[in-house]
Design a protein around this motif. Structure first.
Motif, PDB file in Angstrom:
ATOM      1  N   ASP A 111       5.582   8.432   7.159  1.00  0.00           N
ATOM      2  CA  ASP A 111       4.429   8.430   8.059  1.00  0.00           C
ATOM      3  C   ASP A 111       3.416   7.407   7.549  1.00  0.00           C
ATOM      4  OD1 ASP A 111       2.204   8.909   9.580  1.00  0.00           O
ATOM      5  OD2 ASP A 111       1.997  11.040   9.026  1.00  0.00           O
ATOM      6  N   ASP A 112       3.232   6.314   8.304  1.00  0.00           N
ATOM      7  CA  ASP A 112       2.260   5.311   7.830  1.00  0.00           C
ATOM      8  C   ASP A 112       0.994   5.305   8.694  1.00  0.00           C
ATOM      9  OD1 ASP A 112       3.167   4.098  10.089  1.00  0.00           O
ATOM     10  OD2 ASP A 112       3.961   2.315   9.106  1.00  0.00           O
ATOM     11  N   GLN A 113       0.783   6.382   9.446  1.00  0.00           N
ATOM     12  CA  GLN A 113      -0.434   6.463  10.262  1.00  0.00           C
ATOM     13  C   GLN A 113      -1.441   7.415   9.605  1.00  0.00           C
ATOM     14  OE1 GLN A 113      -1.043   4.475  12.925  1.00  0.00           O
ATOM     15  NE2 GLN A 113       0.818   3.540  12.092  1.00  0.00           N
ATOM     16  N   ILE A 114      -1.520   7.356   8.266  1.00  0.00           N
ATOM     17  CA  ILE A 114      -2.443   8.246   7.561  1.00  0.00           C
ATOM     18  C   ILE A 114      -3.622   7.475   7.000  1.00  0.00           C
ATOM     19  CG2 ILE A 114      -0.597   9.839   6.879  1.00  0.00           C
ATOM     20  CD1 ILE A 114      -1.005   8.545   3.989  1.00  0.00           C
ATOM     21  N   GLY A 115      -4.669   8.202   6.640  1.00  0.00           N
ATOM     22  CA  GLY A 115      -5.809   7.618   5.963  1.00  0.00           C
ATOM     23  C   GLY A 115      -6.269   8.569   4.871  1.00  0.00           C
ATOM     24  N   LEU A 167      -3.388  16.625   3.339  1.00  0.00           N
ATOM     25  CA  LEU A 167      -3.140  16.765   1.893  1.00  0.00           C
ATOM     26  C   LEU A 167      -4.490  16.793   1.197  1.00  0.00           C
ATOM     27  CD1 LEU A 167      -0.386  14.055   1.091  1.00  0.00           C
ATOM     28  CD2 LEU A 167      -0.014  16.507   1.447  1.00  0.00           C
ATOM     29  N   ILE A 168      -4.528  17.441   0.049  1.00  0.00           N
ATOM     30  CA  ILE A 168      -5.756  17.475  -0.753  1.00  0.00           C
ATOM     31  C   ILE A 168      -5.387  17.153  -2.188  1.00  0.00           C
ATOM     32  CG2 ILE A 168      -7.668  18.897  -1.606  1.00  0.00           C
ATOM     33  CD1 ILE A 168      -7.226  20.716   0.836  1.00  0.00           C
ATOM     34  N   SER A 169      -6.245  16.375  -2.840  1.00  0.00           N
ATOM     35  CA  SER A 169      -6.048  16.130  -4.275  1.00  0.00           C
ATOM     36  C   SER A 169      -7.419  15.982  -4.903  1.00  0.00           C
ATOM     37  CB  SER A 169      -5.188  14.868  -4.445  1.00  0.00           C
ATOM     38  OG  SER A 169      -5.691  14.046  -5.448  1.00  0.00           O
ATOM     39  N   THR A 170      -7.588  16.476  -6.119  1.00  0.00           N
ATOM     40  CA  THR A 170      -8.909  16.419  -6.736  1.00  0.00           C
ATOM     41  C   THR A 170      -8.824  15.961  -8.183  1.00  0.00           C
ATOM     42  OG1 THR A 170      -8.751  18.701  -7.484  1.00  0.00           O
ATOM     43  CG2 THR A 170      -9.770  18.339  -5.341  1.00  0.00           C
ATOM     44  N   SER A 171      -9.890  15.335  -8.656  1.00  0.00           N
ATOM     45  CA  SER A 171     -10.074  15.127 -10.092  1.00  0.00           C
ATOM     46  C   SER A 171     -11.412  15.777 -10.423  1.00  0.00           C
ATOM     47  CB  SER A 171     -10.107  13.636 -10.428  1.00  0.00           C
ATOM     48  OG  SER A 171     -11.392  13.111 -10.175  1.00  0.00           O
ATOM     49  N   THR A 200       1.946  10.115  -1.474  1.00  0.00           N
ATOM     50  CA  THR A 200       1.467   8.893  -0.813  1.00  0.00           C
ATOM     51  C   THR A 200       1.718   7.696  -1.720  1.00  0.00           C
ATOM     52  OG1 THR A 200      -0.769   9.072  -1.692  1.00  0.00           O
ATOM     53  CG2 THR A 200      -0.343  10.171   0.399  1.00  0.00           C
ATOM     54  N   LEU A 201       1.839   6.548  -1.085  1.00  0.00           N
ATOM     55  CA  LEU A 201       2.126   5.302  -1.816  1.00  0.00           C
ATOM     56  C   LEU A 201       1.696   4.127  -0.939  1.00  0.00           C
ATOM     57  CD1 LEU A 201       6.000   4.726  -1.632  1.00  0.00           C
ATOM     58  CD2 LEU A 201       4.597   5.827   0.109  1.00  0.00           C
ATOM     59  N   PRO A 202       1.563   2.926  -1.500  1.00  0.00           N
ATOM     60  CA  PRO A 202       1.171   1.785  -0.657  1.00  0.00           C
ATOM     61  C   PRO A 202       2.205   1.569   0.444  1.00  0.00           C
ATOM     62  CG  PRO A 202       0.995   1.218  -2.995  1.00  0.00           C
ATOM     63  CD  PRO A 202       1.668   2.544  -2.920  1.00  0.00           C
ATOM     64  N   LYS A 203       1.719   1.289   1.655  1.00  0.00           N
ATOM     65  CA  LYS A 203       2.629   1.026   2.773  1.00  0.00           C
ATOM     66  C   LYS A 203       3.653  -0.051   2.430  1.00  0.00           C
ATOM     67  CE  LYS A 203      -0.474   2.163   6.551  1.00  0.00           C
ATOM     68  NZ  LYS A 203      -1.428   1.676   7.547  1.00  0.00           N
ATOM     69  N   THR A 204       3.184  -1.054   1.685  1.00  0.00           N
ATOM     70  CA  THR A 204       4.067  -2.175   1.357  1.00  0.00           C
ATOM     71  C   THR A 204       5.282  -1.740   0.541  1.00  0.00           C
ATOM     72  OG1 THR A 204       2.609  -2.567  -0.525  1.00  0.00           O
ATOM     73  CG2 THR A 204       2.287  -3.961   1.410  1.00  0.00           C
ATOM     74  N   GLU A 205       5.206  -0.573  -0.096  1.00  0.00           N
ATOM     75  CA  GLU A 205       6.320  -0.097  -0.925  1.00  0.00           C
ATOM     76  C   GLU A 205       7.172   0.918  -0.180  1.00  0.00           C
ATOM     77  OE1 GLU A 205       6.732  -1.628  -3.565  1.00  0.00           O
ATOM     78  OE2 GLU A 205       4.992  -1.708  -4.908  1.00  0.00           O
ATOM     79  N   GLY A 206       6.806   1.217   1.087  1.00  0.00           N
ATOM     80  CA  GLY A 206       7.477   2.276   1.837  1.00  0.00           C
ATOM     81  C   GLY A 206       8.987   2.099   1.945  1.00  0.00           C
ATOM     82  N   ARG A 207       9.381   0.921   2.408  1.00  0.00           N
ATOM     83  CA  ARG A 207      10.804   0.626   2.611  1.00  0.00           C
ATOM     84  C   ARG A 207      11.583   0.844   1.302  1.00  0.00           C
ATOM     85  NH1 ARG A 207      13.352   1.205   6.692  1.00  0.00           N
ATOM     86  NH2 ARG A 207      14.827   2.174   5.280  1.00  0.00           N
ATOM     87  N   LYS A 208      11.029   0.306   0.226  1.00  0.00           N
ATOM     88  CA  LYS A 208      11.699   0.367  -1.076  1.00  0.00           C
ATOM     89  C   LYS A 208      11.867   1.819  -1.531  1.00  0.00           C
ATOM     90  CE  LYS A 208       9.798  -1.713  -4.771  1.00  0.00           C
ATOM     91  NZ  LYS A 208       9.196  -2.760  -5.632  1.00  0.00           N
ATOM     92  N   ALA A 209      10.811   2.630  -1.296  1.00  0.00           N
ATOM     93  CA  ALA A 209      10.846   4.031  -1.735  1.00  0.00           C
ATOM     94  C   ALA A 209      11.906   4.810  -0.960  1.00  0.00           C
ATOM     95  CB  ALA A 209       9.473   4.667  -1.561  1.00  0.00           C
ATOM     96  N   LYS A 243       2.692   8.060   3.788  1.00  0.00           N
ATOM     97  CA  LYS A 243       3.077   9.347   3.206  1.00  0.00           C
ATOM     98  C   LYS A 243       4.576   9.544   3.388  1.00  0.00           C
ATOM     99  CE  LYS A 243       2.158  13.153   5.502  1.00  0.00           C
ATOM    100  NZ  LYS A 243       1.486  14.328   6.134  1.00  0.00           N
ATOM    101  N   ILE A 244       5.235   9.946   2.316  1.00  0.00           N
ATOM    102  CA  ILE A 244       6.654  10.290   2.425  1.00  0.00           C
ATOM    103  C   ILE A 244       6.782  11.786   2.129  1.00  0.00           C
ATOM    104  CG2 ILE A 244       8.910  10.056   1.294  1.00  0.00           C
ATOM    105  CD1 ILE A 244       8.310   7.081   0.967  1.00  0.00           C
TER     106      ILE A 244
END
Lengths: 423, 423
Positions: free
Chosen positions: B342-346, B378-382, B314-323, B267-268
């Protein structure tokens, strides 16, 4: 700007280090102002490992699928080689046999090249790329199936591409320094040959020399493509194989090019054959129908008292069982007493165009063998070759004796041999 | 006579024994009167081994050559599988992606299929053969180069071929028994789902379920190809994924299909963003220009006193540095105070078309989390999914609590999980 085709065997690209070393050599050729096409074999033992896998799933793998399997090996090595070259800052593209336009017949596992249409290679070269091509493989003209060219296939790919692209030279990189006057493992004083004619090379290849296969040399001769056989390890000048000595190499044709030997053959003697027309034909028809290639053939003088004769021939040991079976099956039709099978034989061949005009060669050859105490069992000759069959045990001594007798011994022990051979 | 496409992952064909077991299963389908097309991945760890090799020769392998390299893996497995089938007395032919007519764009390493022209497959089937096709690979339309489809590519190959051949079903054989109501490694009482709609499966795949990839399900929905996900080890009926329940399976659509979780995201939070039009756009333009895909986005209510707000995504951890780099670079233009990473999220997601018409679902979901002592960040819905972000440590407990609260728990511990996943 010249166009050079280079071929690297499996031992030259056996691991990541080997691939990086080869990449540097390729880049050097490019920096020297050449357009460079590289033909590469599968890495080290890859092919054997794939064959093992095939045997685990099927005792008799089908030809089409076996070819599909084996061609994975070159796909790996060529992609890695292209990556390694790009990593050195040069552009490279890899191509499968099919993409490179290597068109073959449909005989899986030992297909023959019938055409090469290297449009994509030419296009890639014109863009400044180094083109890497998978050796050993093609695509069948009628069915568009993946095929492989059989043993030594990568060399043939290289020569065929060199011919189709009108290359200046086809460089065959291997793990020895070139073609020698004899096998350096047997004759320590064997010398590297600087230049040899296509004809002499063909005879050496047919007589057991393993550096270049007959088929590849034949292809090069037909399209007059000079081959330069050299080591991918040492970087030294190797052996040029061509119709005439190249450039400023004013090499005089040697009387004798070299001594080859072969212990992979067996001898079958058909005993007690009626000495009348058609008998020999019946024997060799039976062998040919079993799709067995034979080498030397000798018929004894008939014994007048019995009207019977013996016929001996040599063939690869691997075909021995099949040949005996084929002859036994035709025994009634042919009419002979018995068969003798002998796989403890060896063949020694002296090759050189000079022997045509030097009448003493045959005599000197036999004298050298006699002085070494080697007994001759069969003799066969061509215009530029004499071959004899002896006991297998006698071969090393016989080769050394002949090599010395014809003044081929080097003054120094210059021969360097590296392990392994490519395919 | 029906046409069935079967796909086997790398763990199903990890060794010669696996290949022979799969061959038997394929022959059974053929004996049942079907035309059979098989899509196969590379054996076990082959792909990883090839990637290792590539890294040894080049730190940044080029896309085209990397694809050429990786596709060797399927070439090996498909040829071996064809051999194994022939050894059982049935005819089989293997085809590369290119031969099978899998046409893609030119984006190496993650190409998209743009057309499938399976003329050669159809021809082979009509001759009575079983057709084996290399998964994960195709040929680019414009350049005729070998491409790969990226992660989960073999599943997509299978569905695309099923669509092009108008197959009755696309069977995806894997190392689990099907799609479960939750990850059985986390929820012991997770149940195998007998049938699930494309829509619910798409949401599960997007929310962290790894059995089928989003892209493959999307393709199947577009062409309305039923997918049957099942184990290549057990032979049990698995999970059907389709628009409507198949045949006599009168399965009622469950209100909730399952609970998915995902701990691969970070999460950023962009802190202190001026609350005025265009600010959010500027942030996500910077992220998009860096070619990063984001998932959830939440903007806090603006604090009236400061006129500043926070935006989290939120975004993939692997893209964190780049973002982070991309945002820092655009800091002056966007105008924000600071960034929090913050990469300690689920993420926990509840999926089910039934929630559209069952207003209590959201409330029950939050109550279950609250009862388990899990804090929601965080909350998100469809329309058919609710997702929340929590601490990563809370995920297993949260998933179990939600699974139980919605009555998804099985009475028995029927879940069977095998090691490894295919590609």
């Amino acid at each position: 700007m010249g166009l050079v085709v280079q071929k690297y065997g499996g031992s030259s690209v056996a691991d990541a280090e080997g691939i990086k070393r080869v990449a540097k050599r390729i880049v050097e050729a490019k920096k020297n102002g050449n357009q460079v096409v590289v033909v590469v074999s599968a890495m080290g033992d890859t092919t054997d490992e794939l064959i093992d896998l095939a045997e685990q799933v099927s005792p008799m793998p089908a030809g089409r699928e076996f070819d599909m399997l084996l061609t994975a090996g070159e796909r790996i090595s060529m992609a890695l080689l292209a990556m390694a070259i790009k990593n050195l800052g040069h552009e490279a593209q890899s191509f499968t046999g099919s993409q490179a336009g290597v068109i073959t017949d449909s005989v899986h596992n030992k297909a023959r090249i019938i055409d090469v249409t290297p449009g994509r290679i030419r296009e890639s070269l014109d863009k400044g790329n180094i083109a890497i091509v998978a050796g050993f493989q093609g695509v069948s003209q009628d069915k568009k199936d993946i095929t492989t060219l059989g043993r030594g296939g990568s060399d043939t790919t290289a020569v065929a591409l060199a011919a189709a692209l009108d290359a200046e030279v086809c460089e065959i990189y291997t793990d020895v320094d070139g073609v020698f006057t004899a096998d350096p493992r047997v004759v320590k004083k064997a010398k590297k040959i600087d230049w040899i004619s296509f004809e002499d090379m063909l005879e050496l290849a047919a007589s057991g020399s393993k550096v270049l296969l007959h088929r590849c040399v034949e292809y090069a001769r037909r399209y007059n493509i000079p081959i330069h056989v050299r080591s991918s390890f040492s970087g030294l000048q190797g052996t040029w194989v061509s119709s005439e000595p190249i450039g400023d190499k004013q090499v005089e044709q040697a009387i004798i090019s070299g001594v080859a030997h072969d212990t992979s053959e067996a001898k079958i003697t058909v005993v007690g054959v009626p000495d009348k027309p058609g008998e020999a034909a019946a024997i060799f028809r039976a062998i040919a129908d079993a799709e067995i290639n034979i080498d030397m053939v000798v018929q004894n003088v008939s014994a007048a008292s019995t009207g019977l004769t013996d016929i001996s021939f040599t063939l690869p040991k691997t075909e021995g069982r099949k040949a005996i079976d084929a002859l036994e099956k035709s025994r009634a039709g042919i009419g002979f007493d018995s068969l003798r099978y002998d796989d403890q034989i060896g063949k020694i061949s002296l090759v050189g165009a000079g022997m045509k005009t030097n009448p003493g060669v045959t005599a000197s050859f036999f004298e050298a063998l006699s002085d070494a105490g080697v007994n001759i069992e069969l003799i066969s000759t061509s215009e530029i070759r004499i071959s004899v069959v002896t006991r297998a045990d006698d071969v090393p001594e016989a080769v050394r004796a002949v090599h010395t007798a014809f003044g081929l011994d080097s003054d120094s022990d210059e021969a360097v041999v590296y392990g392994g051979t490519g395919r």
